[in-house]
Write a protein that holds these residues in place. Structure first.
Motif, PDB file in Angstrom:
ATOM      1  N   UNK A 239       0.562  -4.688   5.544  1.00  0.00           N
ATOM      2  CA  UNK A 239       0.809  -3.736   4.456  1.00  0.00           C
ATOM      3  C   UNK A 239      -0.141  -2.546   4.511  1.00  0.00           C
ATOM      4  N   UNK A 240      -1.419  -2.818   4.817  1.00  0.00           N
ATOM      5  CA  UNK A 240      -2.422  -1.763   4.776  1.00  0.00           C
ATOM      6  C   UNK A 240      -2.473  -1.016   6.106  1.00  0.00           C
TER       7      UNK A 240
ATOM      8  N   UNK B 174       0.287   3.487   9.619  1.00  0.00           N
ATOM      9  CA  UNK B 174       0.542   3.024   8.261  1.00  0.00           C
ATOM     10  C   UNK B 174       1.189   1.651   8.277  1.00  0.00           C
ATOM     11  N   UNK B 175       1.160   0.987   7.127  1.00  0.00           N
ATOM     12  CA  UNK B 175       1.771  -0.333   7.035  1.00  0.00           C
ATOM     13  C   UNK B 175       3.257  -0.312   7.358  1.00  0.00           C
ATOM     14  N   UNK B 176       3.701  -1.294   8.152  1.00  0.00           N
ATOM     15  CA  UNK B 176       5.103  -1.429   8.545  1.00  0.00           C
ATOM     16  C   UNK B 176       5.618  -0.151   9.207  1.00  0.00           C
ATOM     17  N   UNK B 177       4.758   0.444  10.042  1.00  0.00           N
ATOM     18  CA  UNK B 177       5.100   1.696  10.717  1.00  0.00           C
ATOM     19  C   UNK B 177       4.558   1.678  12.136  1.00  0.00           C
ATOM     20  N   UNK B 178       4.855   2.750  12.864  1.00  0.00           N
ATOM     21  CA  UNK B 178       4.397   2.875  14.240  1.00  0.00           C
ATOM     22  C   UNK B 178       3.741   4.231  14.456  1.00  0.00           C
ATOM     23  N   UNK B 179       2.813   4.269  15.403  1.00  0.00           N
ATOM     24  CA  UNK B 179       2.230   5.517  15.864  1.00  0.00           C
ATOM     25  C   UNK B 179       2.155   5.460  17.384  1.00  0.00           C
ATOM     26  N   UNK B 180       2.030   6.612  18.029  1.00  0.00           N
ATOM     27  CA  UNK B 180       2.084   6.618  19.494  1.00  0.00           C
ATOM     28  C   UNK B 180       1.144   7.653  20.082  1.00  0.00           C
ATOM     29  N   UNK B 181       0.772   7.425  21.357  1.00  0.00           N
ATOM     30  CA  UNK B 181      -0.053   8.345  22.126  1.00  0.00           C
ATOM     31  C   UNK B 181       0.534   8.441  23.525  1.00  0.00           C
ATOM     32  N   UNK B 182       0.662   9.656  24.017  1.00  0.00           N
ATOM     33  CA  UNK B 182       1.219   9.846  25.357  1.00  0.00           C
ATOM     34  C   UNK B 182       0.177   9.466  26.404  1.00  0.00           C
TER      35      UNK B 182
ATOM     36  N   UNK C   3       0.847  -1.189   0.000  1.00  0.00           N
ATOM     37  CA  UNK C   3       0.000   0.000   0.000  1.00  0.00           C
ATOM     38  C   UNK C   3       0.882   1.239   0.000  1.00  0.00           C
ATOM     39  N   UNK C   4       0.540   2.190  -0.857  1.00  0.00           N
ATOM     40  CA  UNK C   4       1.211   3.483  -0.882  1.00  0.00           C
ATOM     41  C   UNK C   4       0.282   4.517  -0.256  1.00  0.00           C
TER      42      UNK C   4
ATOM     43  N   UNK D  96      -7.739  21.513   4.105  1.00  0.00           N
ATOM     44  CA  UNK D  96      -8.298  20.170   4.172  1.00  0.00           C
ATOM     45  C   UNK D  96      -7.180  19.182   3.853  1.00  0.00           C
ATOM     46  N   UNK D  97      -7.120  18.109   4.609  1.00  0.00           N
ATOM     47  CA  UNK D  97      -6.126  17.066   4.365  1.00  0.00           C
ATOM     48  C   UNK D  97      -6.871  15.755   4.130  1.00  0.00           C
ATOM     49  N   UNK D  98      -6.754  15.226   2.922  1.00  0.00           N
ATOM     50  CA  UNK D  98      -7.491  14.036   2.520  1.00  0.00           C
ATOM     51  C   UNK D  98      -6.533  12.849   2.399  1.00  0.00           C
ATOM     52  N   UNK D  99      -6.723  11.782   3.168  1.00  0.00           N
ATOM     53  CA  UNK D  99      -5.883  10.582   3.000  1.00  0.00           C
ATOM     54  C   UNK D  99      -6.128   9.933   1.640  1.00  0.00           C
ATOM     55  N   UNK D 100      -5.055   9.472   1.019  1.00  0.00           N
ATOM     56  CA  UNK D 100      -5.117   8.821  -0.289  1.00  0.00           C
ATOM     57  C   UNK D 100      -4.267   7.555  -0.243  1.00  0.00           C
ATOM     58  N   UNK D 101      -4.857   6.437  -0.654  1.00  0.00           N
ATOM     59  CA  UNK D 101      -4.152   5.160  -0.617  1.00  0.00           C
ATOM     60  C   UNK D 101      -4.264   4.452  -1.961  1.00  0.00           C
ATOM     61  N   UNK D 102      -3.135   3.885  -2.405  1.00  0.00           N
ATOM     62  CA  UNK D 102      -3.115   3.003  -3.571  1.00  0.00           C
ATOM     63  C   UNK D 102      -2.744   1.609  -3.075  1.00  0.00           C
ATOM     64  N   UNK D 103      -3.585   0.614  -3.386  1.00  0.00           N
ATOM     65  CA  UNK D 103      -3.404  -0.733  -2.854  1.00  0.00           C
ATOM     66  C   UNK D 103      -3.191  -1.746  -3.975  1.00  0.00           C
ATOM     67  N   UNK D 104      -2.294  -2.692  -3.711  1.00  0.00           N
ATOM     68  CA  UNK D 104      -2.130  -3.824  -4.613  1.00  0.00           C
ATOM     69  C   UNK D 104      -3.070  -4.937  -4.178  1.00  0.00           C
TER      70      UNK D 104
END
Length: 232
Positions: free
Chosen positions: A175-176, A199-207, A112-113, A139-147
């Motif tokens: 991936x997604x 995101x795929x193969x990534x991390x996010x965090x919250x305090x 996924x991109x 405005x910020x719009x998420x955009x995803x391209x998926x295989x």
């Protein structure tokens, strides 16, 4: 500070974050639909509709950024892999305007991109001259391209301690992306409503505020429904 960092900080501070379940977003007089774009291979294009609900013409700029996450933070970078047409718009009162989004990269999508479309409403110059306060809306719009082979999100939770602060970390080994809302830890809410993406193969965090209890259970809601787990 790097250019990329400036872009990321500016977008985080000024963005209008669009709701989890909404299909249309509206602020001021500009209406944007849909609020998220997802394109599945072999398709390479999508469309976004802008509608002017006000009484004055609206001028806007549309840009696209590659989106990745590093150390739990969102990073947006200029890209030529995806283009938008037209990049500048003028929408008359009561009119619709269609923005075309095209993946220009020649290589196949792997997994996924992730990208973000950034739409800036340019303040009305006439209103400024007349002494009216004009507020620029972004405005910020998420955009995803998926295989077709893209794996679904697979989340793992952990605790991280940095400079006396404790963070709940979500690692996505799929991936997604995972879109999260209403995240709770130890039975206590830490993010109400839309909490963000991992995101795929990534991390996010919250305090985590206050003392961390022995209960490390995690609950959240994704696009596919409620999930639960435990933080290591």
């Amino acid at each position: 500070m790097s250019t990329v960092s400036k872009i990321a900080i500016t977008l985080a501070a000024m963005s209008l974050w669009l709701g989890f379940s909404a299909t249309t977003a509206e602020a001021g007089s500009l209406n944007v639909s849909p609020t998220k774009l997802e394109v599945f291979s072999p398709q390479q294009a999508a469309a976004l509709t802008l509608r002017n609900m006000g009484e004055r013409p609206i001028t806007g700029q549309v840009r696209v950024f590659a989106w990745r996450q590093e150390d739990g933070e969102d990073i947006l970078e200029p890209t030529e892999a995806v283009v938008v047409s037209p990049p500048m718009i003028d929408v008359h009162p009561g009119a619709d305007y269609t923005i075309r989004v095209v993946r220009a990269a020649s290589t196949p999508v792997a997994g996924e991109e992730a990208y973000r479309l950034v739409i800036d409403e340019v303040p009305d110059a006439v209103a400024r001259r007349n002494g009216v306060i004009a507020v620029a809306i972004r405005y910020v719009i998420p955009l995803f391209f998926d295989s077709p082979e893209a794996e679904q999100a697979r989340l793992a939770w952990s605790l991280s301690h940095v400079k006396g602060k404790t963070f709940l970390m979500a690692r996505n080994d799929g991936d997604r992306r995972a879109q999260l809302r209403d995240v709770s830890f130890g039975g206590k809410p830490i993010a109400r409503g839309l909490a963000g993406y991992v995101l795929g193969h990534s991390e996010s965090s919250w305090e985590l505020r206050g003392k961390t209890s022995a209960d490390h259970s995690v609950k959240a809601v994704t696009e596919n429904g409620p999930i639960s787990g435990a933080a290591d």
